[in-house]
Design a protein around this motif. Structure first.
Motif, PDB file in Angstrom:
ATOM      1  N   ALA A 106       6.580   8.194   4.912  1.00 15.07           N
ATOM      2  CA  ALA A 106       5.748   9.312   5.015  1.00 15.07           C
ATOM      3  C   ALA A 106       6.257  10.474   3.615  1.00 15.07           C
ATOM      4  O   ALA A 106       5.019  11.250   3.380  1.00 15.07           O
ATOM      5  CB  ALA A 106       6.461  10.572   6.036  1.00 15.07           C
ATOM      6  N   ASP A 107       7.255  10.577   2.841  1.00 13.76           N
ATOM      7  CA  ASP A 107       7.172  10.793   1.273  1.00 13.76           C
ATOM      8  C   ASP A 107       5.706  10.481   0.451  1.00 13.76           C
ATOM      9  O   ASP A 107       6.183  10.994  -1.179  1.00 13.76           O
ATOM     10  CB  ASP A 107       8.227  11.439   1.038  1.00 13.76           C
ATOM     11  N   GLY A 108       5.371   9.250   0.444  1.00 14.39           N
ATOM     12  CA  GLY A 108       4.435   9.150  -0.114  1.00 14.39           C
ATOM     13  C   GLY A 108       4.671   7.514  -1.074  1.00 14.39           C
ATOM     14  O   GLY A 108       4.661   6.914  -1.850  1.00 14.39           O
ATOM     15  N   THR A 109       6.193   7.910  -1.184  1.00 16.81           N
ATOM     16  CA  THR A 109       6.771   6.149  -1.485  1.00 16.81           C
ATOM     17  C   THR A 109       5.658   4.847  -0.796  1.00 16.81           C
ATOM     18  O   THR A 109       5.702   4.292   0.061  1.00 16.81           O
ATOM     19  CB  THR A 109       7.801   7.021  -1.955  1.00 16.81           C
ATOM     20  N   SER A 110       5.857   3.857  -2.214  1.00 19.24           N
ATOM     21  CA  SER A 110       5.179   2.790  -1.627  1.00 19.24           C
ATOM     22  C   SER A 110       5.821   1.269  -2.414  1.00 19.24           C
ATOM     23  O   SER A 110       5.149   0.582  -1.828  1.00 19.24           O
ATOM     24  CB  SER A 110       3.532   2.463  -1.346  1.00 19.24           C
ATOM     25  N   ARG A 111       6.108   1.706  -3.019  1.00 17.40           N
ATOM     26  CA  ARG A 111       7.738   0.548  -4.430  1.00 17.40           C
ATOM     27  C   ARG A 111       8.203   0.685  -3.624  1.00 17.40           C
ATOM     28  O   ARG A 111       9.080   1.527  -3.815  1.00 17.40           O
ATOM     29  CB  ARG A 111       7.414   0.364  -5.959  1.00 17.40           C
ATOM     30  N   TRP A 112       9.302   0.003  -3.423  1.00 20.57           N
ATOM     31  CA  TRP A 112       8.231  -1.527  -3.327  1.00 20.57           C
ATOM     32  C   TRP A 112       8.571  -2.004  -1.081  1.00 20.57           C
ATOM     33  O   TRP A 112       9.275  -2.063  -0.511  1.00 20.57           O
ATOM     34  CB  TRP A 112       8.855  -3.298  -3.799  1.00 20.57           C
ATOM     35  N   ILE A 113       7.019  -2.099  -0.433  1.00 20.69           N
ATOM     36  CA  ILE A 113       6.690  -2.482   0.660  1.00 20.69           C
ATOM     37  C   ILE A 113       7.092  -4.021   0.744  1.00 20.69           C
ATOM     38  O   ILE A 113       7.964  -4.503   1.583  1.00 20.69           O
ATOM     39  CB  ILE A 113       5.271  -2.472   1.477  1.00 20.69           C
ATOM     40  N   THR A 114       6.380  -5.088  -0.013  1.00 22.24           N
ATOM     41  CA  THR A 114       7.292  -6.318   0.172  1.00 22.24           C
ATOM     42  C   THR A 114       7.891  -6.859  -1.092  1.00 22.24           C
ATOM     43  O   THR A 114       8.459  -5.872  -1.769  1.00 22.24           O
ATOM     44  CB  THR A 114       5.527  -7.206  -0.622  1.00 22.24           C
ATOM     45  N   ALA A 115       8.543  -8.268  -0.819  1.00 20.41           N
ATOM     46  CA  ALA A 115       9.355  -8.646  -1.679  1.00 20.41           C
ATOM     47  C   ALA A 115       8.579  -9.566  -2.601  1.00 20.41           C
ATOM     48  O   ALA A 115       7.343  -9.090  -3.258  1.00 20.41           O
ATOM     49  CB  ALA A 115      10.086  -9.485  -0.762  1.00 20.41           C
ATOM     50  N   PRO A 116       9.799  -9.503  -4.249  1.00 17.40           N
ATOM     51  CA  PRO A 116       9.102  -9.996  -5.055  1.00 17.40           C
ATOM     52  C   PRO A 116       7.858 -11.352  -5.345  1.00 17.40           C
ATOM     53  O   PRO A 116       7.453 -11.134  -5.791  1.00 17.40           O
ATOM     54  CB  PRO A 116      10.269 -10.014  -6.136  1.00 17.40           C
ATOM     55  N   GLN A 117       8.092 -12.136  -3.939  1.00 17.73           N
ATOM     56  CA  GLN A 117       7.175 -13.494  -4.392  1.00 17.73           C
ATOM     57  C   GLN A 117       5.858 -13.057  -3.638  1.00 17.73           C
ATOM     58  O   GLN A 117       5.347 -13.566  -4.094  1.00 17.73           O
ATOM     59  CB  GLN A 117       8.163 -14.104  -2.641  1.00 17.73           C
ATOM     60  N   ALA A 118       5.606 -11.925  -2.755  1.00 11.29           N
ATOM     61  CA  ALA A 118       4.437 -11.302  -2.653  1.00 11.29           C
ATOM     62  C   ALA A 118       3.881 -10.712  -3.840  1.00 11.29           C
ATOM     63  O   ALA A 118       2.687 -11.125  -4.044  1.00 11.29           O
ATOM     64  CB  ALA A 118       4.597 -10.261  -1.137  1.00 11.29           C
ATOM     65  N   ARG A 119       4.616  -9.712  -4.472  1.00 14.56           N
ATOM     66  CA  ARG A 119       4.024  -9.065  -5.891  1.00 14.56           C
ATOM     67  C   ARG A 119       3.578 -10.135  -6.525  1.00 14.56           C
ATOM     68  O   ARG A 119       2.533  -9.864  -7.509  1.00 14.56           O
ATOM     69  CB  ARG A 119       5.110  -8.173  -6.165  1.00 14.56           C
TER      70      ARG A 119
END
Length: 307
Positions: free
Chosen positions: A102-115
């Motif tokens: 809700a505050d706009g933060t998106s780092r990190w939704i997924t784990a390092p493997q997906a990134r």
């Protein structure tokens, strides 16, 4: 040593000179007795390599494992047949479909493997595409990092209708080439980057997505990785321009915040875009889903191109 042997290839040998010489003539010269190819070459300039081989007395068989071979070379085959790039929409979201909190933060939704996988997808693409909203929210770099071997950095493409991009944006550094797509009447004097001027979309806001893909095709772009954000993804889906969807779903819940996809022109559940799921794989703690829109949905883009 090839004389009298069988050559098994995914794509029909060509009979023209491009970056390399004609494959059909090389096979004939080496005395190959049989050629098995999976997919016919759709390039007009290939000029019937299979027919040339048969005329030289070589036994030729086509169509073996054609579907699997076409899927493995889907971007180039699709782009060659229809004259604009193959578009893969990649997104990351929580289990309840949120692309950020809700505050706009998106780092990190997924784990390092997906990134890490995202960098592999970038390395396999000719261009990486984002909108101005993602640029302002995340200041993404979009270059490939951490991938072994010799790679060619993809063209970084920013769709920024009003040319609001900051001169200090990370995407404007020298790590990879960058193209900023803007409206024909946008003021770009402050930009130290290559600019592509395009017409505005006929309906709604933003740029004409068909014009954008056509311009990229003219720049030898055959595959595009659409990385964000929800508004740009919605516009491409509404236009029938997404060929493949790769979603990384994190086992997390946010309950609020922006959705992974904005308005895609789908007013009712009856008109929901149903996807054919091709693969589901665990990637670390996350799940990767690979799916394809139906051919009927993609025909929206074909019709628009003809008109």
């Amino acid at each position: 040593r090839a004389a009298g042997g069988t050559a098994d290839v995914t794509l029909e040998p060509c009979n023209h000179t491009g970056r390399t010489g004609p494959c059909a003539q090389a096979l004939i010269a080496d005395g190959v007795a049989r050629v098995v190819h999976a997919v016919a070459d759709p390039t007009p300039t290939a000029t019937g390599g299979a027919a040339t081989l048969r005329a030289a007395g070589i036994d030729v068989e086509g169509g073996l494992l054609a579907e699997a071979a076409a899927r493995g070379n889907e971007a180039w085959l699709t782009a060659t047949e229809r004259q604009w790039p193959f578009v893969t929409w990649k997104y990351a979201a929580t289990l309840d479909g949120r692309s950020a909190a809700a505050d706009g933060t998106s780092r990190w939704i997924t784990a390092p493997q997906a990134r890490a996988e995202v960098h592999r997808l970038r390395a396999e693409s000719d261009a990486v595409l984002v909108g101005s909203g993602t640029l302002r929210a995340d200041d993404p770099h979009l270059a490939v990092r951490g991938v072994d071997g010799d790679i060619t950095q993809p063209l970084r493409v920013v769709v920024d209708t009003e040319a609001t991009i900051s001169p200090d944006a990370r995407v404007l550094d020298s790590a990879a080439p960058t193209l900023v797509a803007v409206a024909e009447d946008a003021e770009t004097g402050h930009l130290n980057a290559e600019v592509l001027r395009l017409p505005r979309a006929a309906e709604g806001r933003g740029l004409d997505p068909y014009a954008l893909l056509s311009a990229l095709y003219q720049r030898d772009v055959r595959s595009v990785l659409l990385e964000g954000g929800p508004t740009l993804a919605g516009a491409f889906l509404a236009a029938g321009l997404v060929d493949k969807v790769i979603g990384y779903i994190a086992p997390a819940l946010l309950g609020a915040g922006p959705a992974a996809l904005a308005d895609a022109g789908i007013p009712t559940i009856e008109r929901a875009l149903r996807l054919d799921v091709a693969d589901v794989q665990p990637i670390g703690p996350d799940i990767r889903i690979t799916a394809y829109p139906s051919p009927d949905h993609l025909r929206v883009a074909e019709t628009a191109k003809e008109n």
